[in-house]
Design a protein around this motif. Structure first.
Motif, PDB file in Angstrom:
ATOM      1  N   TRP A  81      -3.760  -1.660  -2.685  1.00 42.82           N
ATOM      2  CA  TRP A  81      -2.969  -0.777  -3.542  1.00 42.82           C
ATOM      3  C   TRP A  81      -3.513   0.644  -3.549  1.00 42.82           C
ATOM      4  CZ3 TRP A  81      -4.283  -5.748  -4.698  1.00 42.82           C
ATOM      5  CH2 TRP A  81      -3.215  -6.631  -4.922  1.00 42.82           C
ATOM      6  N   LYS A 109       1.983   6.797   2.894  1.00 49.64           N
ATOM      7  CA  LYS A 109       2.415   6.195   4.165  1.00 49.64           C
ATOM      8  C   LYS A 109       1.504   6.518   5.346  1.00 49.64           C
ATOM      9  CE  LYS A 109       7.207   6.440   2.712  1.00 49.64           C
ATOM     10  NZ  LYS A 109       8.492   7.113   2.840  1.00 49.64           N
ATOM     11  N   GLN A 120      -1.549   4.270   4.901  1.00 50.70           N
ATOM     12  CA  GLN A 120      -1.301   2.829   4.826  1.00 50.70           C
ATOM     13  C   GLN A 120      -0.863   2.226   6.165  1.00 50.70           C
ATOM     14  OE1 GLN A 120      -1.868   0.403   2.846  1.00 50.70           O
ATOM     15  NE2 GLN A 120      -0.604  -1.160   3.850  1.00 50.70           N
ATOM     16  N   LEU A 121       0.122   2.825   6.810  1.00 54.25           N
ATOM     17  CA  LEU A 121       0.648   2.211   8.037  1.00 54.25           C
ATOM     18  C   LEU A 121      -0.406   2.186   9.150  1.00 54.25           C
ATOM     19  CD1 LEU A 121       4.355   3.470   7.937  1.00 54.25           C
ATOM     20  CD2 LEU A 121       3.424   1.262   7.185  1.00 54.25           C
ATOM     21  N   PHE A 138      -3.041  -0.640   8.286  1.00 51.54           N
ATOM     22  CA  PHE A 138      -2.594  -2.010   8.511  1.00 51.54           C
ATOM     23  C   PHE A 138      -2.458  -2.283  10.014  1.00 51.54           C
ATOM     24  CE2 PHE A 138       0.905  -5.370   8.249  1.00 51.54           C
ATOM     25  CZ  PHE A 138      -0.006  -6.396   8.078  1.00 51.54           C
ATOM     26  N   SER A 175       8.285   6.911   7.783  1.00 49.91           N
ATOM     27  CA  SER A 175       7.633   5.678   8.245  1.00 49.91           C
ATOM     28  C   SER A 175       7.941   5.426   9.718  1.00 49.91           C
ATOM     29  CB  SER A 175       8.077   4.482   7.405  1.00 49.91           C
ATOM     30  OG  SER A 175       7.552   4.584   6.101  1.00 49.91           O
ATOM     31  N   ASP A 219      10.415  -0.104   1.692  1.00 48.74           N
ATOM     32  CA  ASP A 219       9.244  -0.808   2.203  1.00 48.74           C
ATOM     33  C   ASP A 219       9.338  -0.925   3.712  1.00 48.74           C
ATOM     34  OD1 ASP A 219      10.679  -3.251   2.879  1.00 48.74           O
ATOM     35  OD2 ASP A 219      10.656  -3.718   0.738  1.00 48.74           O
ATOM     36  N   ASN A 267       3.951  -6.594   4.308  1.00 48.20           N
ATOM     37  CA  ASN A 267       4.962  -5.658   3.828  1.00 48.20           C
ATOM     38  C   ASN A 267       4.309  -4.571   2.977  1.00 48.20           C
ATOM     39  OD1 ASN A 267       7.333  -4.417   3.103  1.00 48.20           O
ATOM     40  ND2 ASN A 267       7.951  -6.005   1.631  1.00 48.20           N
ATOM     41  N   SER A 268       4.523  -3.304   3.358  1.00 49.51           N
ATOM     42  CA  SER A 268       4.011  -2.185   2.574  1.00 49.51           C
ATOM     43  C   SER A 268       5.157  -1.612   1.755  1.00 49.51           C
ATOM     44  CB  SER A 268       3.464  -1.084   3.494  1.00 49.51           C
ATOM     45  OG  SER A 268       2.463  -1.590   4.345  1.00 49.51           O
ATOM     46  N   VAL A 274       1.251   2.806  -3.209  1.00 51.46           N
ATOM     47  CA  VAL A 274       1.452   1.818  -2.159  1.00 51.46           C
ATOM     48  C   VAL A 274       1.108   0.457  -2.733  1.00 51.46           C
ATOM     49  CG1 VAL A 274       0.716   0.978   0.107  1.00 51.46           C
ATOM     50  CG2 VAL A 274       0.828   3.448  -0.329  1.00 51.46           C
ATOM     51  N   ASP A 275       1.973  -0.528  -2.484  1.00 49.00           N
ATOM     52  CA  ASP A 275       1.691  -1.911  -2.864  1.00 49.00           C
ATOM     53  C   ASP A 275       1.889  -2.756  -1.620  1.00 49.00           C
ATOM     54  OD1 ASP A 275       1.445  -4.402  -4.164  1.00 49.00           O
ATOM     55  OD2 ASP A 275       3.614  -4.491  -4.399  1.00 49.00           O
ATOM     56  N   PHE A 276       0.788  -3.230  -1.059  1.00 48.12           N
ATOM     57  CA  PHE A 276       0.889  -4.017   0.165  1.00 48.12           C
ATOM     58  C   PHE A 276       0.625  -5.487  -0.110  1.00 48.12           C
ATOM     59  CE2 PHE A 276      -1.342  -6.286   3.512  1.00 48.12           C
ATOM     60  CZ  PHE A 276      -0.386  -6.254   4.508  1.00 48.12           C
TER      61      PHE A 276
END
Ligand code: ZN
Ligand code: ZN
Length: 639
Positions: free
Chosen positions: A90, A97, A100-101, A104, A138, A202, A235-236, A257-259
């Protein structure tokens, strides 16, 4: 790569990127005894996503134990499990983004070693009607990430799931889907969100196992196709908008962000095997079962059973360590079902336990405890190990014992050529016979079962169980303290003793129980003689001495009436009632043995579990008239 390695790598990778590791919450929410299990990553953190400061900071990471009871029936194919671990990270108003991307993607390709050629991603196509733009940011980030691995990722438009089955892959790597697939808010799609509600697009990552598309799902395959070729592994969610009063969307001042990612699914991808039961945590259990059964896992006749035993034992271990016990209600019932279903399938594999040998299910549990005890220290220690395996063994034995009685009862019922909802329900609640077994056996004999009716009765049963003791008991209990509870059980013994001494026509007409004494009003036309009073006291004290179990069951009202259960004069009862029975010594929750019970009453409790807990001596203090034909007794328990 093992599940433990992947979990450790994930936590370490995000810790290195400034995240604080938060330990998994227990499966059983401590603050809400009526909820079955936690499971979604989002819900517990929602207040922080809305802006409240989290004590552990703005960057959090975890691996959360999760359980989905609704998936019990689904277990048996190559991907459904009841228990699973959800990886989560989180950003609370911190990164977004462009961090996060890549993180991951880096975790999947560099840490776990997945081939980026097998990864496919989806992003949000936009919602023109509600003025939410398409998530091109994204898509751009993904394009760059794939390019860094030498892959020219083509962006294609899908829209709805139905469009996906029509349009297919189109040579794409990055797919735009609509609000139903790539939008998250607590209220669902943008249209349904109230003013002031946050939400956002998402971006999902899918692993391609390369299996051929199954045409029964649709003409063309696409990442969200259910044929089994693609498996969603993470899933982000980007919480970046808030809905305004006028229905338009504005950017949140702080974006989150909630992944959420499926640990077992990532392990399956790392294995390159779409069968989630091929991952190490299951493979060892299944290996043991193969060894002792002599059956092959690939044999379609047995594959389901291998998977069910492995899944159910893992879930049972985690429930037991978090304090759930087998029972006939709520989560205790879920656990009971898991163990009994596993026992049933062990039997199918030919590795059932008998009294003389070691329990195969306990051995499966031992393997699971070994696997997980480092990551989940609550599983560590000999005492815990013994408690878990013994609990499973006990339930297994009880089930075997129950089955004998069950089969007799089932044969009786089956003679009618049809099994009604009430009969199936009595088989379940009174004899502990799992409904699936009723169905299976009935099916074998070509007998039909009223399934819908059974489900309706089950729901009533659940609601009744959930309502809690105090709500159902209106019979004059002052409180539910220990002393009052003891006197309540004594009250049941007393009513029965009065009927034995004065005759079966004696009925309760009122009652009141405090911590100091109990009071009962009952129908009887004359003053009781001293010998009668002495005899009543004697009977009650005998029953205390005999240390009889007190058992609660929920059964259809008609069934309770047939049993002659005592009920309050003029009271209205629902279709499903709670009854308490005292004795015989061999009674228990799954086999209450009503025919041999000393006393049975319609009652919501609470009661002691065994009459021995009453401790002292039962003594009648007063016997008097309160109205014509109604007598009153006041009595106590003395030390
Ligand atoms: Zn497909
Ligand atoms: Zn009662």
């Amino acid at each position: 790569m093992t599940v433990n390695e992947i979990r450790a790598k994930y936590l370490a990778y995000f810790e290195k990127n400034g995240h604080t590791i938060i330990p998994s919450a227990p499966l059983v929410p401590q603050n809400d005894p009526t909820t079955l299990f936690t499971g979604s990553g989002m819900q517990p953190l929602i207040t922080y996503l809305l802006g409240a400061p989290h004590p552990k900071g703005n960057r959090l990471v975890d691996s959360q134990k999760s359980f989905r009871a609704e998936d019990i029936e689904e277990v048996g194919d190559n991907r459904h499990t009841t228990f699973f671990e959800m990886l989560g990270n989180w950003s609370l108003g911190d990164y977004f983004k462009k961090e996060q991307l890549p993180w991951f993607f880096g975790f999947l390709t560099d840490e776990v070693g997945l081939d980026p050629k097998n990864l496919y991603v989806t992003t949000f196509i936009g919602d023109e009607k509600n003025g939410v733009p398409r998530d091109t940011e994204s898509a751009e980030i993904w394009k760059g990430l794939f390019a860094s691995k030498g892959i020219d990722a083509k962006v294609v438009e899908i829209g709805s799931e139905a469009d996906g089955y029509r349009l297919g892959m189109q040579g794409g790597r990055i797919f735009y889907y609509d609000v139903k697939k790539n939008w998250w808010s607590r209220a669902g799609v943008p249209e349904n969100m109230p003013a002031g509600e946050p939400g956002g697009p998402d971006s999902e990552v899918f692993y391609d196992f390369g299996t051929p598309h199954d045409l029964s799902f649709g003409a063309e395959c696409h990442p969200n196709c259910d044929c089994g070729r693609f498996l969603e592994i993470g899933n982000s969610v980007f919480m970046q908008y808030i809905k305004k009063e006028d229905g338009s969307f504005a950017l949140l001042p702080k974006q989150n962000v909630d992944f959420g990612g499926g640990l077992e699914r990532i392990a399956a991808a790392a294995n390159g095997d779409a069968d989630v039961f091929a991952i190490d945590v299951f493979a060892d259990v299944i290996g043991l079962l193969i060894h002792f059964s002599g059956k092959e896992y690939e044999n379609k006749q047995y594959q389901r059973s291998f998977r069910i035993v492995a899944d159910h034992m893992r879930a049972a271990v985690f429930m037991l360590v978090d304090g759930v016990r087998p029972a006939n209600t709520e989560r205790g019932y879920v656990l009971r079902r898991l163990i009994r279903r596993a026992a049933q399938h062990a039997q199918k594999l030919g590795v059932e336990s008998d009294e003389g040998t070691e329990s195969m299910l306990s051995r499966c549990a031992s393997i699971i405890i070994e696997k997980y005890k480092q990551a989940y220290p609550e599983l560590d220690g000999e005492e815990t190990h013994n408690r878990i395996t013994e609990e499973i063994w006990k339930e297994e034995k009880q089930f075997a014992h129950t089955l004998v009685g069950c089969m007799k009862e089932f044969e009786k019922v089956a003679k009618g050529g049809h099994i009604s909802s009430e009969q199936a329900f009595v088989l379940f609640t009174t004899y502990g016979f799992p409904f699936e077994m009723t169905l299976e056996l009935a099916h074998e004999r070509g007998i039909d079962v009223d399934e819908d009716g059974f489900k309706r009765l089950m729901n009533e049963h659940k609601n009744l169980s959930r309502a809690g003791g105090e709500k159902k008991f209106k019979g004059g209990l002052a409180d539910t303290s220990e002393k009052t509870t003891r006197l309540h059980t004594a009250h049941h013994l007393l009513l029965k003793a009065l009927q034995i001494v004065l005759g079966p026509d004696v009925k309760q007409r009122g009652s009141n129980i405090t911590q100091e004494r109990l009071r009962i009003d009952f129908s009887y036309g004359a003053k009781m003689a001293p010998e009668q009073l002495a005899r009543v006291e004697e009977i009650v004290n005998e029953k205390i001495q005999e240390a009889l179990p007190v058992t609660r069951s929920t059964i259809p009202k008609a069934e309770a009436e047939t049993l002659g259960a005592e009920h309050e004069f003029g009271a209205k009862y629902p279709d499903m009632v709670s009854v308490y029975s005292v004795g015989p010594k061999s009674a228990n929750e799954s086999n209450p043995r009503f025919d041999e019970a000393f006393s049975i009453e319609f009652c919501g409790g609470p009661h002691v579990q065994n009459t021995s807990e009453l401790g002292g001596t039962f003594k009648i203090k007063k016997e008097e008239a309160v109205a014509s034909g109604i007598r009153r007794i006041k009595a106590v328990l003395t030390d």
